[in-house]
Scaffold this active site. Structure first.
Site, short mmCIF file in Angstrom:
data_model
loop_
_atom_site.label_atom_id
_atom_site.label_comp_id
_atom_site.label_asym_id
_atom_site.label_seq_id
_atom_site.Cartn_x
_atom_site.Cartn_y
_atom_site.Cartn_z
N GLY A 93 -16.97 23.97 59.68
CA GLY A 93 -16.26 22.72 60.03
C GLY A 93 -15.56 22.15 58.82
N ASP A 256 -13.02 31.70 60.63
CA ASP A 256 -12.69 30.27 60.51
C ASP A 256 -11.37 30.05 59.79
OD1 ASP A 256 -14.52 31.34 58.47
OD2 ASP A 256 -14.19 29.45 57.44
P1 AMP Z 1 -12.83 27.46 52.71
O1 AMP Z 1 -13.33 28.43 51.71
O2 AMP Z 1 -11.98 26.37 52.11
O3 AMP Z 1 -12.19 28.10 53.90
O4 AMP Z 1 -14.14 26.68 53.22
C1 AMP Z 1 -15.23 27.27 53.87
C2 AMP Z 1 -16.15 26.15 54.35
O5 AMP Z 1 -16.70 25.44 53.23
C3 AMP Z 1 -15.46 25.10 55.20
O6 AMP Z 1 -16.37 24.66 56.16
C4 AMP Z 1 -15.13 24.02 54.19
O7 AMP Z 1 -14.98 22.77 54.79
C5 AMP Z 1 -16.35 24.07 53.30
N1 AMP Z 1 -16.07 23.56 51.94
C6 AMP Z 1 -15.34 24.17 50.97
N2 AMP Z 1 -15.30 23.41 49.86
C7 AMP Z 1 -15.99 22.29 50.11
C8 AMP Z 1 -16.32 21.10 49.36
N3 AMP Z 1 -15.90 20.92 48.11
N4 AMP Z 1 -17.06 20.16 49.98
C9 AMP Z 1 -17.48 20.32 51.25
N5 AMP Z 1 -17.23 21.40 52.00
C10 AMP Z 1 -16.49 22.38 51.45
MG MG Z 2 -11.36 27.66 55.57
#
Ligand code: AMP
Ligand code: MG
Length: 493
Positions: A93, A256
């Site tokens: 999410g 995702d």
């Molecule tokens: P991503 O690698 O950006 O596709 O993120 C994968 C998951 O990790 C997603 O659910 C993001 O919302 C969560 N996420 C990534 N970085 C952060 C952060 N700094 N704080 C909270 N959630 C994160």
């Molecule tokens: Mg992502």
């Protein structure tokens, strides 16, 4: 919309509220210390038919930074699940993103405005909800470069400095927010999440939403859910073919990170290749090369199979029959990808004939570029120049083995003589510029360490017209020097 009223907020819709409330959470962004506007994408605003004044006003900047009451918009964070490197995570999410709402663009299309790096949400798990200036610059440059290349993508409308520092790798670095726009933020993982939470009714709600907003042409189809699944497959196949034809590696094709409207989304450790290698991987976290350049079409298929699993109840009450029905669209995916990739490669080579010699040349072209260790973009750019009348040496200079180079060029020129593709058509398939990793890294370093945004702005401007040959941007065509090579890219979130 208040298009003509320059100082009012155009973000007036929140269409995701029509979805079941289990698939999102109402949550406003978290306030920041001292917001300022680092970059505003004026071209994108004008493409949307929006004036920039409100976005540059104190109210606009505060709105995009999380410092507003949002009484009218009701921002949300969306829930999704996802297969990450093949392993299912039921609860991902928007952990650091807030959907502020939508505006209508000049064509009447609703555009999502999402903040990324805007604070913690119910989906943050252990994360701080924030983003670094470096990560935002990276996604800004690469998403806009993608748009310049004409490849469907989420866009970057603005970059905001939060005035706060965030901790990454035991260091404090400047925080930033990316203002991201897209036609949709529904992912394969959104369907997986809705299926797990609500079963068939959740999936149906998402599918109906997609049909209403993004696939209205199939609303009257006999089996509209099967038609929807097929349309998603087609868009995905075309997207992945387009990535591969410019040497792009997404890097984290988890379910995702796959948008169902066929836009490139979530630019993490992605890269445009310099030296071409078919199984090239950049991402530091992709230890098994799952998302290598030449694996991307297979992974797209694998992800669509995961999506298909959630669609089955909508296709037939008899699960065996549903499984049978979903095979045809999956086959369409394979055929569409192959056709798009082959046609695209032929366009890049300027070859239109289908003689056995021509087929042989097309089939062996990429293995040859790889065997010679050539720079992907430079090779096709040089080939276009030679087709245009430049000396053969433009291409030969890229071959390590001159004899092999001459032989290859001779056979190509023979086939080219019988081909009808014009040089200008060939140029539209072969960019002179891509967002090269070492340049992106340099822009990040300059902006993070010295508040120097000159390279960021220069790259951004140049990458808007990547198919244009220009004297002034010639230095940007250079491959990295050995000491500039970026071997691994990190999430650096
Ligand atoms: P991503 O690698 O950006 O596709 O993120 C994968 C998951 O990790 C997603 O659910 C993001 O919302 C969560 N996420 C990534 N970085 C952060 C952060 N700094 N704080 C909270 N959630 C994160
Ligand atoms: Mg992502």
């Amino acid at each position: 919309m208040n298009k003509n009223d320059n100082l009012s907020n155009p973000i007036q819709h929140q269409v995701y509220h029509a979805l079941p409330d289990d698939v999102y959470s109402d949550v406003p962004p978290v306030r920041v210390e001292q917001p300022s506007l680092l970059a505003l994408n004026h071209d994108l605003l004008s493409q949307y038919g929006l004036a920039s004044s409100w976005f540059e006003s104190a109210e606009g900047i505060n709105f995009l930074a999380g410092n507003h009451d949002y009484a009218e918009q009701h921002p949300i964070a969306m829930g999704y699940a996802g297969h990450q490197f093949g392993h299912y995570s039921p609860q991902l999410g928007d952990g650091r993103a807030h959907m502020l709402g939508q505006f209508k663009d000049a064509n009447g299309q609703l555009i999502d405005v999402q903040l990324k790096g805007s604070g913690r949400t119910p989906y943050s798990r252990g994360g701080d909800g924030r983003a670094t200036r470096g990560a935002v610059i990276r996604e800004y440059l690469i998403s806009e470069a993608m748009a310049g290349l004409g490849i469907p993508t989420t866009r970057t409308l603005a970059m905001i400095s939060t005035g706060d520092q965030v901790m990454r790798d035991y260091q404090m670095v400047p925080g930033a927010i990316q203002v991201r726009t897209a036609t949709s933020h529904i992912r394969v993982g959104s369907f997986q999440y809705a299926y797990a939470k609500l079963g068939e009714s959740g999936v149906k709600a998402l599918a109906d939403f997609l049909i209403e907003h993004h696939f209205s042409d199939i609303a009257e189809s006999d089996n509209k859910y099967l038609a929807l699944f097929e349309a998603i497959c087609v868009r995905q196949a075309n997207l992945i073919a387009q990535w591969m034809l410019v040497g792009f590696i997404h890097g984290v094709m988890n379910t995702d990170n796959m948008s169902l409207v066929g836009e490139t989304i979530d630019f993490g450790p992605c890269a445009f290749m310099d030296e071409f290698k078919t199984n090239k991987v950049f991402s530091s976290i992709d230890r098994e090369s799952r998302y290598a350049w030449d694996q991307q079409a297979n992974i797209g298929y694998w992800n669509l199979q995961r999506l298909a699993e959630t669609f089955l109840p909508l296709l037939d009450s008899d699960s065996d029959k549903a499984v049978e029905k979903v095979q045809a669209p999956l086959t369409t995916y394979i055929n569409t990808f192959q056709h798009a990739f082959e046609q695209g490669l032929k366009r890049k080579l300027g070859v239109t004939v289908s003689t056995p010699d021509a087929e042989d040349l097309v089939n062996h072209a990429l293995p040859m570029v790889a065997a010679e260790g050539m720079d992907f973009t430079q090779f096709f750019d040089a080939l276009t120049r030679v087709a245009q009348g430049s000396p053969n040496s433009d291409v030969l200079a890229l071959f390590s083995n001159q004899e092999k180079g001459e032989q290859w060029l001779n056979s190509w020129q023979e086939i080219r003589e019988h081909s009808t593709e014009t040089v200008s058509a060939m140029r539209t398939a072969n960019p002179t510029l891509v967002a090269r990793n070492h340049q992106v890294e340099q822009a990040i370093q300059d902006a993070t360490e010295r508040d120097d945004f000159a390279l960021f702005h220069r790259l951004n401007e140049a990458l808007k017209t990547p198919y244009t040959v220009s004297e002034e941007n010639q230095d940007l065509q250079a491959a990295p020097a050995p000491n500039e090579r970026v071997l691994r890219t990190f999430c650096g979130t």
